[in-house]
Design a protein around this motif. Structure first.
Motif, mmCIF file in Angstrom:
data_model
loop_
_atom_site.group_PDB
_atom_site.id
_atom_site.type_symbol
_atom_site.label_atom_id
_atom_site.label_comp_id
_atom_site.label_asym_id
_atom_site.label_seq_id
_atom_site.Cartn_x
_atom_site.Cartn_y
_atom_site.Cartn_z
ATOM 1 N N ARG A 24 0.831 -1.208 0.000
ATOM 2 C CA ARG A 24 0.000 0.000 0.000
ATOM 3 C C ARG A 24 0.863 1.254 0.000
ATOM 4 O O ARG A 24 1.999 1.234 0.454
ATOM 5 C CB ARG A 24 -0.902 0.031 1.246
ATOM 6 C CG ARG A 24 -1.893 -1.103 1.285
ATOM 7 C CD ARG A 24 -2.730 -1.058 2.544
ATOM 8 N NE ARG A 24 -1.888 -1.311 3.709
ATOM 9 C CZ ARG A 24 -2.266 -1.085 4.961
ATOM 10 N NH1 ARG A 24 -3.465 -0.605 5.231
ATOM 11 N NH2 ARG A 24 -1.452 -1.349 5.964
ATOM 12 N N GLU A 28 -2.710 5.365 1.430
ATOM 13 C CA GLU A 28 -3.662 4.274 1.651
ATOM 14 C C GLU A 28 -3.546 3.722 3.069
ATOM 15 O O GLU A 28 -4.561 3.383 3.685
ATOM 16 C CB GLU A 28 -3.427 3.157 0.637
ATOM 17 C CG GLU A 28 -3.811 3.547 -0.766
ATOM 18 C CD GLU A 28 -3.304 2.600 -1.827
ATOM 19 O OE1 GLU A 28 -3.864 2.620 -2.932
ATOM 20 O OE2 GLU A 28 -2.329 1.838 -1.574
ATOM 21 N N TRP A 32 -6.698 3.795 5.744
ATOM 22 C CA TRP A 32 -7.260 2.448 5.817
ATOM 23 C C TRP A 32 -8.488 2.335 6.735
ATOM 24 O O TRP A 32 -9.511 1.789 6.336
ATOM 25 C CB TRP A 32 -6.186 1.451 6.254
ATOM 26 C CG TRP A 32 -6.703 0.046 6.284
ATOM 27 C CD1 TRP A 32 -7.089 -0.664 7.377
ATOM 28 C CD2 TRP A 32 -6.900 -0.820 5.165
ATOM 29 N NE1 TRP A 32 -7.502 -1.914 7.007
ATOM 30 C CE2 TRP A 32 -7.401 -2.036 5.650
ATOM 31 C CE3 TRP A 32 -6.703 -0.683 3.798
ATOM 32 C CZ2 TRP A 32 -7.709 -3.104 4.821
ATOM 33 C CZ3 TRP A 32 -7.007 -1.750 2.975
ATOM 34 C CH2 TRP A 32 -7.504 -2.935 3.478
ATOM 35 N N LEU A 35 -11.752 3.743 5.202
ATOM 36 C CA LEU A 35 -12.261 3.223 3.938
ATOM 37 C C LEU A 35 -13.413 2.264 4.171
ATOM 38 O O LEU A 35 -13.432 1.527 5.159
ATOM 39 C CB LEU A 35 -11.152 2.490 3.179
ATOM 40 C CG LEU A 35 -9.949 3.315 2.729
ATOM 41 C CD1 LEU A 35 -8.911 2.398 2.087
ATOM 42 C CD2 LEU A 35 -10.368 4.401 1.768
ATOM 43 N N ASP A 36 -14.365 2.242 3.225
ATOM 44 C CA ASP A 36 -15.439 1.265 3.334
ATOM 45 C C ASP A 36 -14.940 -0.075 2.775
ATOM 46 O O ASP A 36 -13.839 -0.170 2.230
ATOM 47 C CB ASP A 36 -16.720 1.746 2.659
ATOM 48 C CG ASP A 36 -16.604 1.909 1.151
ATOM 49 O OD1 ASP A 36 -15.733 1.272 0.520
ATOM 50 O OD2 ASP A 36 -17.399 2.685 0.589
ATOM 51 N N GLU A 38 -15.681 -1.952 0.197
ATOM 52 C CA GLU A 38 -15.365 -2.024 -1.230
ATOM 53 C C GLU A 38 -14.051 -1.310 -1.542
ATOM 54 O O GLU A 38 -13.225 -1.819 -2.313
ATOM 55 C CB GLU A 38 -16.498 -1.427 -2.064
ATOM 56 C CG GLU A 38 -16.288 -1.584 -3.553
ATOM 57 C CD GLU A 38 -16.136 -3.029 -4.017
ATOM 58 O OE1 GLU A 38 -15.378 -3.244 -4.985
ATOM 59 O OE2 GLU A 38 -16.742 -3.948 -3.424
ATOM 60 N N ASP A 39 -13.841 -0.144 -0.951
ATOM 61 C CA ASP A 39 -12.585 0.578 -1.172
ATOM 62 C C ASP A 39 -11.395 -0.213 -0.649
ATOM 63 O O ASP A 39 -10.322 -0.211 -1.252
ATOM 64 C CB ASP A 39 -12.624 1.961 -0.516
ATOM 65 C CG ASP A 39 -13.539 2.931 -1.254
ATOM 66 O OD1 ASP A 39 -13.795 2.719 -2.457
ATOM 67 O OD2 ASP A 39 -13.997 3.891 -0.614
ATOM 68 N N LYS A 40 -11.567 -0.909 0.467
ATOM 69 C CA LYS A 40 -10.488 -1.740 1.005
ATOM 70 C C LYS A 40 -10.155 -2.871 0.042
ATOM 71 O O LYS A 40 -8.981 -3.189 -0.170
ATOM 72 C CB LYS A 40 -10.872 -2.304 2.372
ATOM 73 C CG LYS A 40 -10.832 -1.257 3.468
ATOM 74 C CD LYS A 40 -11.199 -1.851 4.801
ATOM 75 C CE LYS A 40 -11.145 -0.791 5.899
ATOM 76 N NZ LYS A 40 -11.467 -1.340 7.212
ATOM 77 N N ARG A 41 -11.177 -3.457 -0.569
ATOM 78 C CA ARG A 41 -10.938 -4.532 -1.540
ATOM 79 C C ARG A 41 -10.142 -4.019 -2.737
ATOM 80 O O ARG A 41 -9.249 -4.702 -3.238
ATOM 81 C CB ARG A 41 -12.260 -5.127 -2.011
ATOM 82 C CG ARG A 41 -12.920 -5.990 -0.978
ATOM 83 C CD ARG A 41 -14.202 -6.581 -1.523
ATOM 84 N NE ARG A 41 -14.864 -7.382 -0.502
ATOM 85 C CZ ARG A 41 -16.139 -7.656 -0.503
ATOM 86 N NH1 ARG A 41 -16.912 -7.194 -1.454
ATOM 87 N NH2 ARG A 41 -16.661 -8.396 0.449
ATOM 88 N N VAL A 42 -10.476 -2.811 -3.192
ATOM 89 C CA VAL A 42 -9.750 -2.206 -4.313
ATOM 90 C C VAL A 42 -8.292 -1.976 -3.931
ATOM 91 O O VAL A 42 -7.376 -2.311 -4.697
ATOM 92 C CB VAL A 42 -10.423 -0.881 -4.755
ATOM 93 C CG1 VAL A 42 -9.551 -0.132 -5.749
ATOM 94 C CG2 VAL A 42 -11.796 -1.151 -5.344
ATOM 95 N N VAL A 43 -8.067 -1.425 -2.746
ATOM 96 C CA VAL A 43 -6.705 -1.171 -2.272
ATOM 97 C C VAL A 43 -5.926 -2.480 -2.181
ATOM 98 O O VAL A 43 -4.761 -2.551 -2.604
ATOM 99 C CB VAL A 43 -6.714 -0.436 -0.910
ATOM 100 C CG1 VAL A 43 -5.330 -0.423 -0.283
ATOM 101 C CG2 VAL A 43 -7.235 0.978 -1.074
#
Length: 63
Positions: A24, A28, A32, A35-36, A38-43
């Motif tokens: 990361r 990021e 961390w 983040l919601d 979905e955003d965590k999955r993207v990261v």
């Protein structure tokens, strides 16, 4: 909402702006907790690709 596990492996060494332990960016890592899911999955997906490009192992610490 279930929590997405923090990918930190306590190996905070940076190549440019990217942690070679988790993949990361510093931004990021700092964001961390806010983040919601979905955003965590993207990261996490982007971090995995960065680790491959860096040739880093991203090993998990032993428990």
């Amino acid at each position: 909402m279930s929590a997405t596990k923090d990918p930190c492996i306590s190996l905070c060494k940076f190549d440019d702006d990217i942690c070679i332990g988790c993949g990361r960016s510093k931004r990021e890592i700092k964001a961390w907790k806010k983040l919601d899911k979905e955003d965590k999955r993207v990261v996490l997906a982007e971090a995995a690709l960065r680790l491959i490009k860096l040739g880093a192992t991203g090993r998990r610490k032993k428990r």
